[in-house]
Design a protein around this motif. Structure first.
Motif, mmCIF file in Angstrom:
data_model
loop_
_atom_site.group_PDB
_atom_site.id
_atom_site.type_symbol
_atom_site.label_atom_id
_atom_site.label_comp_id
_atom_site.label_asym_id
_atom_site.label_seq_id
_atom_site.Cartn_x
_atom_site.Cartn_y
_atom_site.Cartn_z
ATOM 1 N N ALA A 89 46.377 32.486 44.886
ATOM 2 C CA ALA A 89 47.661 32.668 44.226
ATOM 3 C C ALA A 89 48.707 32.746 45.329
ATOM 4 O O ALA A 89 48.418 33.194 46.443
ATOM 5 C CB ALA A 89 47.669 33.949 43.388
ATOM 6 N N CYS A 90 49.909 32.279 45.034
ATOM 7 C CA CYS A 90 51.007 32.341 46.000
ATOM 8 C C CYS A 90 50.653 31.638 47.316
ATOM 9 O O CYS A 90 51.030 32.100 48.406
ATOM 10 C CB CYS A 90 51.399 33.801 46.258
ATOM 11 N N ALA B 209 33.924 37.145 44.279
ATOM 12 C CA ALA B 209 34.405 37.431 42.931
ATOM 13 C C ALA B 209 35.654 36.612 42.658
ATOM 14 O O ALA B 209 36.334 36.142 43.577
ATOM 15 C CB ALA B 209 34.712 38.931 42.802
ATOM 16 N N ASP B 210 35.974 36.445 41.383
ATOM 17 C CA ASP B 210 37.137 35.648 41.018
ATOM 18 C C ASP B 210 38.450 36.283 41.454
ATOM 19 O O ASP B 210 39.495 35.630 41.415
ATOM 20 C CB ASP B 210 37.169 35.419 39.507
ATOM 21 N N SER B 211 38.425 37.528 41.855
ATOM 22 C CA SER B 211 39.639 38.197 42.331
ATOM 23 C C SER B 211 39.938 37.880 43.796
ATOM 24 O O SER B 211 40.983 38.246 44.310
ATOM 25 C CB SER B 211 39.495 39.712 42.166
ATOM 26 N N TRP C 152 50.732 34.171 52.673
ATOM 27 C CA TRP C 152 50.991 33.956 51.262
ATOM 28 C C TRP C 152 52.494 33.765 51.072
ATOM 29 O O TRP C 152 53.315 34.198 51.899
ATOM 30 C CB TRP C 152 50.499 35.151 50.424
ATOM 31 N N ASP C 153 52.855 33.092 49.986
ATOM 32 C CA ASP C 153 54.265 32.952 49.607
ATOM 33 C C ASP C 153 54.713 34.232 48.915
ATOM 34 O O ASP C 153 53.916 34.909 48.243
ATOM 35 C CB ASP C 153 54.459 31.774 48.670
ATOM 36 N N PRO D 142 48.342 38.586 42.125
ATOM 37 C CA PRO D 142 49.489 39.316 41.578
ATOM 38 C C PRO D 142 49.985 38.665 40.298
ATOM 39 O O PRO D 142 49.680 37.502 40.005
ATOM 40 C CB PRO D 142 50.535 39.185 42.699
ATOM 41 N N ASP D 143 50.773 39.415 39.529
ATOM 42 C CA ASP D 143 51.452 38.823 38.373
ATOM 43 C C ASP D 143 52.623 37.960 38.835
ATOM 44 O O ASP D 143 53.001 37.004 38.165
ATOM 45 C CB ASP D 143 51.950 39.923 37.440
ATOM 46 N N ASP D 144 53.182 38.311 39.987
ATOM 47 C CA ASP D 144 54.299 37.574 40.567
ATOM 48 C C ASP D 144 54.187 37.678 42.083
ATOM 49 O O ASP D 144 53.756 38.722 42.607
ATOM 50 C CB ASP D 144 55.631 38.163 40.085
ATOM 51 N N CYS D 145 54.574 36.634 42.814
ATOM 52 C CA CYS D 145 54.408 36.629 44.274
ATOM 53 C C CYS D 145 55.243 37.704 44.959
ATOM 54 O O CYS D 145 54.922 38.112 46.082
ATOM 55 C CB CYS D 145 54.757 35.261 44.840
#
Length: 254
Positions: A234-235, A53-55, A251-252, A196-199
């Motif tokens: 992401a991150c 999935a894209d998530s 992850w960052d 996430p919306d932010d790392c």
């Protein structure tokens, strides 16, 4: 003028009270919103009717090449808390088994924010053909706790027993998932999920390792041939193959 001011102040007071009630309701609904986010993510896949999935940020997969998955287990530790504990789309670290194509997912899960500002463990099941999502009871866990889980094929009932446990507290849950008609589970995935919306909404230590991974195909132990992918990262989220029995996700955090 005094009466007007009093009327205006009363109106402002009513508005403030209403806003407080609205905020309280939103806070109460947050865990349920996270639950909805968890299973509706599957609808965003660029593939029709299967995973990934894209998530999915990053994942590792071992293909069974037509052989039945009869047993998988793994151990992992709950990571540190995120620097930002609110929001984050309920990030999850889990493994699961699927047919090929990947249309039905049996998955023991560790997630942050699924039931509020805490880590929780539970068993989950999703099937693409009718977008059906199910999860077991959830148990809260803490950073540093050791999580153990297994998935075992039950030949008598053509189903999978799924078990997840916090080895520090002893809390556990066991579930049974019937195999949908015509499905043969052959492949094993390890996944970090939900952008996430932010790392800063991901754990501050920046990593999680699954270890003591064991896989059996047709009741025989195998040495998995892992393939690692960044899917919708992401991150800088990445899957690292450390050995046949160990996979690390990084992850960052800023």
């Amino acid at each position: 003028d005094v009466y007007k001011r009093q009327g205006i102040n009363a109106e402002y007071g009513v508005i403030i009270i209403e806003m407080r009630y609205l905020l309280a309701i939103l806070l109460l609904l947050l865990p349920f919103i996270q639950c909805i986010r968890w299973h509706t993510h599957h609808q965003k896949s660029d593939k029709v009717g299967n995973d990934p999935a894209d998530s999915w940020l990053a994942y590792a997969v071992s293909f069974g090449n037509g052989q039945l998955v009869t047993f998988v287990n793994a151990t992992w530790k709950v990571p540190s808390l995120p620097s930002e504990t609110q929001g984050g789309n309920a990030p999850g670290w889990w493994y699961g088994i699927e047919p090929n194509p990947a249309s039905n997912l049996v998955q023991p899960i560790l997630a942050w924010g699924y039931t509020g500002e805490t880590y929780s463990i539970f068993n989950g099941y999703f099937q693409w053909d009718d977008m059906y999502w199910w999860h077991s009871n959830t148990g809260d866990v803490s950073p540093g706790d050791t999580i153990y889980a297994y998935v075992r094929f039950n030949n008598r009932s053509n189903s999978y027993d799924m078990y997840i446990e916090d080895q520090n507290t002893g809390w556990s849950v066991k579930s049974n998932i019937p195999v949908e008609d015509g499905k043969l589970y052959t492949d094993t995935y390890f996944v970090v999920e939900h952008q996430p919306d932010d790392c800063s909404q991901y754990p501050a230590n920046g990593e999680l390792t699954f270890y003591d991974i064991n896989i059996e195909l047709n009741y025989k132990p195998v040495k998995p041939q892992w393939q690692a992918f960044q899917y919708q990262p992401a991150c800088s989220s990445t899957a690292h193959i450390l050995s046949p029995s160990s996979i690390k996700f990084t992850w960052d955090t800023s």
